[in-house]
Design a protein around this motif. Structure first.
Motif, PDB file in Angstrom:
ATOM      1  N   ALA A   1      17.156 -16.135  -0.776  1.00 34.59           N
ATOM      2  CA  ALA A   1      17.609 -17.321   0.681  1.00 34.59           C
ATOM      3  C   ALA A   1      18.481 -16.412   1.241  1.00 34.59           C
ATOM      4  O   ALA A   1      18.437 -16.750   2.546  1.00 34.59           O
ATOM      5  N   GLN A   2      18.740 -15.556   0.748  1.00 32.52           N
ATOM      6  CA  GLN A   2      19.903 -14.759   1.975  1.00 32.52           C
ATOM      7  C   GLN A   2      19.058 -13.375   2.627  1.00 32.52           C
ATOM      8  O   GLN A   2      19.384 -12.971   3.035  1.00 32.52           O
ATOM      9  N   ILE A   3      17.760 -13.277   1.858  1.00 30.36           N
ATOM     10  CA  ILE A   3      16.986 -11.927   2.593  1.00 30.36           C
ATOM     11  C   ILE A   3      15.989 -12.550   2.900  1.00 30.36           C
ATOM     12  O   ILE A   3      15.243 -12.595   4.454  1.00 30.36           O
ATOM     13  N   VAL A   4      14.690 -13.013   2.004  1.00 33.11           N
ATOM     14  CA  VAL A   4      13.128 -13.421   2.545  1.00 33.11           C
ATOM     15  C   VAL A   4      13.170 -14.340   3.189  1.00 33.11           C
ATOM     16  O   VAL A   4      12.730 -14.622   4.945  1.00 33.11           O
TER      17      VAL A   4
ATOM     18  N   LEU B   1      13.787  -3.155   0.971  1.00 34.19           N
ATOM     19  CA  LEU B   1      14.796  -4.056   0.974  1.00 34.19           C
ATOM     20  C   LEU B   1      15.161  -4.409  -0.964  1.00 34.19           C
ATOM     21  O   LEU B   1      16.180  -5.255  -0.497  1.00 34.19           O
ATOM     22  N   LEU B   2      14.374  -5.409  -0.724  1.00 36.76           N
ATOM     23  CA  LEU B   2      14.462  -6.661  -1.653  1.00 36.76           C
ATOM     24  C   LEU B   2      14.870  -4.937  -3.757  1.00 36.76           C
ATOM     25  O   LEU B   2      15.742  -5.444  -3.826  1.00 36.76           O
TER      26      LEU B   2
ATOM     27  N   ALA C   1      21.872  -8.193  -6.780  1.00 39.84           N
ATOM     28  CA  ALA C   1      21.287  -9.525  -6.393  1.00 39.84           C
ATOM     29  C   ALA C   1      20.886 -10.095  -7.492  1.00 39.84           C
ATOM     30  O   ALA C   1      20.008  -9.287  -7.805  1.00 39.84           O
ATOM     31  N   SER C   2      20.987 -11.385  -7.399  1.00 40.55           N
ATOM     32  CA  SER C   2      19.610 -12.200  -8.018  1.00 40.55           C
ATOM     33  C   SER C   2      18.290 -12.650  -7.457  1.00 40.55           C
ATOM     34  O   SER C   2      18.174 -12.084  -6.163  1.00 40.55           O
TER      35      SER C   2
END
Length: 319
Positions: free
Chosen positions: A206-209, A190-191, A199-200
């Motif tokens: 911030a939005q996934i982890v 996913l990362l 994505a940075s």
């Protein structure tokens, strides 16, 4: 045809399968034993708290004569009246405790997560060094005197609210817990997919982890809230006046003052001549301080409970 319809309905009802128990379902005796155990365990946790509340609303004379009881013989507010004689200081210390707990917990959680996430990534070249650096602080420290000199002489935090926040800001144990959770729970594909989409690293964090790590974040936040709320040592070491002390240290200082007045012979004789020693609550005021100290933090757990329940199901279903 009409006579066969009831039989057909009855046979259909009989043929309908009953809901079968799951493979992990407990039998009735085992379920009764488990429920009884948790009822007893809950009672062992709740009854002492109820006893503390009951004693705080009792009169000092009844406590001396009858001892501790779950129901006060004579309802009395003497302990709370004694505590709130200096209500302005209590309100100020209470506000400082709330501010330090909320702000310190949020800042602490952010810093520990920012440290734990890079060392959880296998593509970070210095992850072993920084992991060992954090682990080393769990085993060795510089001692109390260098620790005090750093905050008072180097950072100049004496008599400031930052002195109540910074020393508890980072816990190596919680950093390692966050790192382990990031490694085992957050899917690496996913990362990588987010990175391919442009994505940075900050946006991935911030939005996934963080949304995927709410159970462990809630757990660490709860323990950090307890650490900040229950701490009185930092106020004792870094705060010289009564302006910036938190509630726990104020309660601790009040208890020491009461103990001094009741054990010092000269002070006891001076108060007994004026009749003050007889009206001074000692046991009840200790319980009232405990009620004031644990009251707000008790309501923090229901807020975090839904994240704990969610954490139990993380990884239970694989897509």
């Amino acid at each position: 045809m009409n006579t066969l319809q009831p039989q057909t309905k009855r046979s259909a009802v009989k043929a309908s399968p009953r809901p079968s128990a799951g493979p992990n379902a407990l039998s009735r005796p085992a379920n009764l034993v488990v429920n009884s155990f948790f009822l007893l365990y809950s009672a062992c946790c709740i009854l002492p708290l109820l006893l503390v509340v009951a004693v705080s609303f009792s009169s000092e004379r009844d406590i001396i004569i009858d001892g501790y009881t779950f129901w006060p013989s004579n309802f009395s507010l003497d302990a709370y009246v004694f505590l709130f004689k200096d209500w302005q200081q209590i309100v100020r210390s209470f506000g400082i405790s709330v501010l330090i707990t909320v702000g310190g917990t949020a800042l602490s959680l952010l810093m520990m997560a920012l440290y734990a996430y890079p060392i959880s990534r296998t593509d970070f070249p210095h992850r072993r060094f920084f992991s060992f650096f954090m682990f080393f602080t769990m085993l060795f420290n510089g001692g109390l005197v260098p620790w005090y000199l750093v905050y008072t002489q180097l950072l100049d935090m004496k008599n400031s609210l930052w002195a109540l926040v910074i020393p508890l800001l980072v816990s190596a144990f919680f950093v390692l817990i966050l790192r382990t959770f990031f490694e085992t729970t957050v899917p690496v594909p996913l990362l990588e997919a987010a990175k391919i989409d442009g994505a940075s690293e900050l946006r991935i964090f911030a939005q996934i982890v963080l949304p995927l790590s709410m159970p462990v974040l809630a757990t660490v936040a709860l323990f950090q809230m307890l650490n900040y709320w229950n701490d009185w040592f930092l106020s004792l070491v870094f705060i010289t006046g009564s302006k910036n002390v938190n509630l726990q240290f104020l309660m601790y200082k009040t208890m020491l003052d009461i103990q001094f007045l009741t054990t010092n012979i000269q002070a006891a004789q001076g108060m007994s001549q004026g009749g003050g020693i007889m009206n001074l609550p000692t046991e009840t005021v200790r319980m009232a301080m405990a009620v004031l100290g644990i009251g707000p933090i008790v309501f923090a757990y229901p807020f975090f409970q839904r994240f704990f329940v969610k954490g139990l199901t993380v990884g239970a279903v694989k897509g």
